[in-house]
Write a protein that holds these residues in place. Sequence first.
Motif, PDB file in Angstrom:
ATOM      1  N   SER A   1       6.460   2.663  -3.280  1.00  0.00           N
ATOM      2  CA  SER A   1       6.694   3.838  -4.126  1.00  0.00           C
ATOM      3  C   SER A   1       7.608   3.480  -5.290  1.00  0.00           C
TER       4      SER A   1
ATOM      5  N   ASP B   1       0.813  -1.207   0.000  1.00  0.00           N
ATOM      6  CA  ASP B   1       0.000   0.000   0.000  1.00  0.00           C
ATOM      7  C   ASP B   1       0.852   1.265   0.000  1.00  0.00           C
ATOM      8  N   ARG B   2       2.038   1.200   0.608  1.00  0.00           N
ATOM      9  CA  ARG B   2       2.930   2.364   0.647  1.00  0.00           C
ATOM     10  C   ARG B   2       4.119   2.210  -0.293  1.00  0.00           C
TER      11      ARG B   2
END
Length: 218
Positions: free
Chosen positions: A41, A38-39
């Motif tokens: 990058s 979800d995080r």
Amino acid sequence: MPLSDSPPPLSAKQLAAQARCAAMVAHARAQIMAVGVDRFSVNEVLRRAGGSKATLAKYFGDRNGLIAAAIREEALGAMAALNLDSDESRAEPLDGALARALAGVLRFYLSAGSLALYRAVISAAPSGAGGAEAFYAHGHRVIVDAIAGLLAARQPLQVRAELDCADAADQLLHAIRAGLYERALLGMAEAAGDDAIDARIAATLALVLPGIAPPPNA
């Protein structure tokens, strides 16, 4: 001169692209295990590995493609460490081979990184970001295929000839996650030791081996 079946050597440009892709996957794996999908990058991966979004698009398609490649490498690494295709493994009795393989898988599932990844995948699933599909297809299925291969290699002498090995492997993996793994996933238990893992595997095999092995008079 006889024609060689070996592929032509890679050019310097191809070798550089291969190294860049490997670096992107390595940094993606590290980031996913640290912060989850979800995080995750893409910009951070590119900053650390080098390259551009055009490079990522060419070799992986998009963010989800890179996540899928990273998860697949993580699962393949875990399975390779178990040496399931070695001559020594093939010579093991079915119960011993399954016990060793499933204990290794459960240790992988119970690792801090794997627990964090699974929690992140579940929490991000409603957003439809694609991480769940990548995790299932390139993580879970890789492990299913490895256990299915172990079973199929022992048909029909140690494993029923008519057994659907992929389905049996899928059920085995769900069975070993019952109890111990579920509590760890929910934060209800400390890290499990070898004795607890071995007990979980033994209980699972006691339940399912009679349905996997051929009848005694077969």
